[in-house]
Design an enzyme around this catalytic site. Structure first.
Site, PDB file in Angstrom:
ATOM      1  N   SER A  99      28.526  34.082  -3.847  1.00 21.51           N
ATOM      2  CA  SER A  99      29.533  33.800  -4.876  1.00 21.51           C
ATOM      3  C   SER A  99      29.015  34.090  -6.281  1.00 21.51           C
ATOM      4  O   SER A  99      29.749  33.917  -7.256  1.00 21.51           O
ATOM      5  CB  SER A  99      29.932  32.319  -4.828  1.00 21.51           C
ATOM      6  OG  SER A  99      30.427  31.980  -3.568  1.00 21.51           O
TER       7      SER A  99
ATOM      8  N   THR B 241      22.716  24.631  -4.174  1.00 20.07           N
ATOM      9  CA  THR B 241      22.945  24.388  -2.754  1.00 20.07           C
ATOM     10  C   THR B 241      24.163  25.157  -2.253  1.00 20.07           C
ATOM     11  O   THR B 241      25.081  25.444  -3.024  1.00 20.07           O
ATOM     12  CB  THR B 241      23.156  22.880  -2.478  1.00 20.07           C
ATOM     13  OG1 THR B 241      23.217  22.689  -1.071  1.00 20.07           O
ATOM     14  CG2 THR B 241      24.444  22.342  -3.085  1.00 20.07           C
ATOM     15  N   HIS B 242      24.115  25.479  -0.952  1.00 22.16           N
ATOM     16  CA  HIS B 242      25.306  26.020  -0.279  1.00 22.16           C
ATOM     17  C   HIS B 242      25.923  24.951   0.625  1.00 22.16           C
ATOM     18  O   HIS B 242      26.749  25.254   1.473  1.00 22.16           O
ATOM     19  CB  HIS B 242      24.945  27.242   0.571  1.00 22.16           C
ATOM     20  CG  HIS B 242      24.438  28.414  -0.226  1.00 22.16           C
ATOM     21  ND1 HIS B 242      24.980  28.787  -1.426  1.00 22.16           N
ATOM     22  CD2 HIS B 242      23.460  29.322   0.032  1.00 22.16           C
ATOM     23  CE1 HIS B 242      24.341  29.848  -1.884  1.00 22.16           C
ATOM     24  NE2 HIS B 242      23.412  30.193  -1.025  1.00 22.16           N
TER      25      HIS B 242
ATOM     26  N   GLY C 243      27.748  43.999  -7.746  1.00 25.59           N
ATOM     27  CA  GLY C 243      28.105  43.078  -8.834  1.00 25.59           C
ATOM     28  C   GLY C 243      29.453  43.344  -9.465  1.00 25.59           C
ATOM     29  O   GLY C 243      29.621  43.195 -10.673  1.00 25.59           O
TER      30      GLY C 243
HETATM   31  P1  A3P Z   1      27.729  42.024  -4.362  1.00 20.51           P
HETATM   32  O1  A3P Z   1      27.072  42.041  -3.028  1.00 20.51           O
HETATM   33  O2  A3P Z   1      29.226  42.100  -4.269  1.00 20.51           O
HETATM   34  O3  A3P Z   1      27.168  43.017  -5.306  1.00 20.51           O
HETATM   35  P2  A3P Z   1      24.546  35.205  -4.574  1.00 20.51           P
HETATM   36  O4  A3P Z   1      23.641  35.162  -5.738  1.00 20.51           O
HETATM   37  O5  A3P Z   1      25.398  33.947  -4.445  1.00 20.51           O
HETATM   38  O6  A3P Z   1      23.836  35.558  -3.317  1.00 20.51           O
HETATM   39  O7  A3P Z   1      25.650  36.330  -4.841  1.00 20.51           O
HETATM   40  C1  A3P Z   1      25.292  37.684  -4.778  1.00 20.51           C
HETATM   41  C2  A3P Z   1      26.424  38.508  -5.334  1.00 20.51           C
HETATM   42  O8  A3P Z   1      26.495  38.305  -6.758  1.00 20.51           O
HETATM   43  C3  A3P Z   1      26.166  39.994  -5.120  1.00 20.51           C
HETATM   44  O9  A3P Z   1      27.458  40.584  -5.023  1.00 20.51           O
HETATM   45  C4  A3P Z   1      25.451  40.351  -6.421  1.00 20.51           C
HETATM   46  O10 A3P Z   1      25.438  41.719  -6.716  1.00 20.51           O
HETATM   47  C5  A3P Z   1      26.303  39.562  -7.415  1.00 20.51           C
HETATM   48  N1  A3P Z   1      25.592  39.341  -8.687  1.00 20.51           N
HETATM   49  C6  A3P Z   1      24.347  38.827  -8.880  1.00 20.51           C
HETATM   50  N2  A3P Z   1      24.050  38.795 -10.184  1.00 20.51           N
HETATM   51  C7  A3P Z   1      25.124  39.293 -10.838  1.00 20.51           C
HETATM   52  C8  A3P Z   1      25.417  39.522 -12.216  1.00 20.51           C
HETATM   53  N3  A3P Z   1      24.544  39.257 -13.164  1.00 20.51           N
HETATM   54  N4  A3P Z   1      26.618  40.055 -12.528  1.00 20.51           N
HETATM   55  C9  A3P Z   1      27.524  40.336 -11.545  1.00 20.51           C
HETATM   56  N5  A3P Z   1      27.298  40.145 -10.222  1.00 20.51           N
HETATM   57  C10 A3P Z   1      26.109  39.624  -9.884  1.00 20.51           C
END
Ligand code: A3P
Length: 279
Positions: free
Chosen positions: A43, A91-92, A244
């Site tokens: 998320s 946390t998840h 992202g």
């Molecule tokens: P995508 O796989 O769609 O690119 P988490 O941190 O909860 O694991 O979520 C990962 C998702 O958030 C990934 O999505 C990742 O690329 C995106 N993400 C992480 N940092 C980001 C940022 N600074 N801006 C936009 N998206 C980001």
């Protein structure tokens, strides 16, 4: 339709031996100034963790260490005891599983939300590329699994409904909902300002601009975390920061998959506020 499968193995969260640590989470001791980030995987947890951690330290610089080192269900409490205050934890878990002491102390909670269609695509890529999962299925096989909640951390629907219930049941609890889509598409500075106001941290515009810049996708991808060990990833390529963007699901879903998703979504979320945003 929900029965197609790919082979699959749960991750370290269910490794024997860690089980007792996880079971003890509800009884953990919190501190009054702890801040907790709650999010379903994919998320944007890394993103908001970085923002909140900079705001809480009043320092626009990246912390050595990673959000995994502050994750309730991955780290034994003894290691948290050594962290300086204020701690930014994440946390998840669903709300019934988080430390009761944290809720009794009314620790601030940030609840990060993202369109579940984008989450499913992001989580599929995560499952495919992180070797720990030993997932060999295709996207066609993964989506029904996601809809069933038969993935790491369980069902997105259960997670989201649990936190929504919390908000409804305790309407005066200090919890702030933050949407990935607002952080990305609207004015990110405005969202960061809103988070800073919620956290009651003093900050000026220049500081907020610097935080926004350092937490932008390209910057975070470039400075990716030391724990993203190449050997943990397929072909040795870490991919925590994949695209992202908002709306990548449109490149993956067929019309049939979209119909199925919408059907399950409207059934499961018929009484939910999230329905308003993503249906
Ligand atoms: P995508 O796989 O769609 O690119 P988490 O941190 O909860 O694991 O979520 C990962 C998702 O958030 C990934 O999505 C990742 O690329 C995106 N993400 C992480 N940092 C980001 C940022 N600074 N801006 C936009 N998206 C980001």
């Amino acid at each position: 339709l929900l029965e197609v499968d790919g082979t699959y193995r749960a991750t370290s969260r269910s490794v024997p031996g860690h089980e007792n640590e996880i079971r003890s989470i509800p009884t953990w001791q919190a501190r009054d100034d702890d801040v907790l980030i709650c999010s379903y995987p994919k998320s944007g947890t890394h993103w908001i963790w970085e923002v909140v951690s900079m705001l809480m330290r009043s320092k626009a610089e990246r912390v050595p260490g990673v959000k995994e080192s502050a994750m309730l269900e991955l780290i034994p409490q003894s290691r948290f005891d050594n962290l300086p205050s204020p701690r930014v934890l994440n946390t998840h878990l669903q709300y019934g599983q988080v430390p009761k002491d944290m809720l009794n102390r009314r620790c601030k909670i940030l609840y990060m939300i993202r369109n579940p269609k984008d989450i499913s695509v992001s989580f599929f890529n995560h499952h495919t590329k992180l070797l720990d999962y030993e997932f060999t299925g295709s996207w066609e096989q993964y989506l029904p699994r996601f809809l069933r909640g038969d993935v790491d951390c369980g069902s997105w629907f259960d997670f989201t409904l649990s936190w929504e219930n919390f908000i409804v049941q305790i309407p005066d609890y200090p919890i702030l909902a933050v949407y990935f889509e607002d952080m990305k598409n609207s004015n990110p500075l405005r969202e960061i300002e809103r988070i800073a106001a919620f956290l009651e941290v003093p900050c000026d515009v220049m500081f907020l601009e610097r935080v926004a810049q350092l937490c932008n996708f390209n910057e975070m991808k470039r400075d990716k975390e030391p724990l993203e060990d190449a050997e943990d990833w397929r072909d040795g390529k870490p991919d925590m920061y994949r695209k992202g963007v908002v709306g990548d699901w449109k490149n993956w879903f067929t019309v049939g998959q979209n119909d199925l998703f919408d059907k399950v979504f409207s059934e499961r979320m018929k009484n939910s506020q999230t329905n308003v945003r993503f249906s």
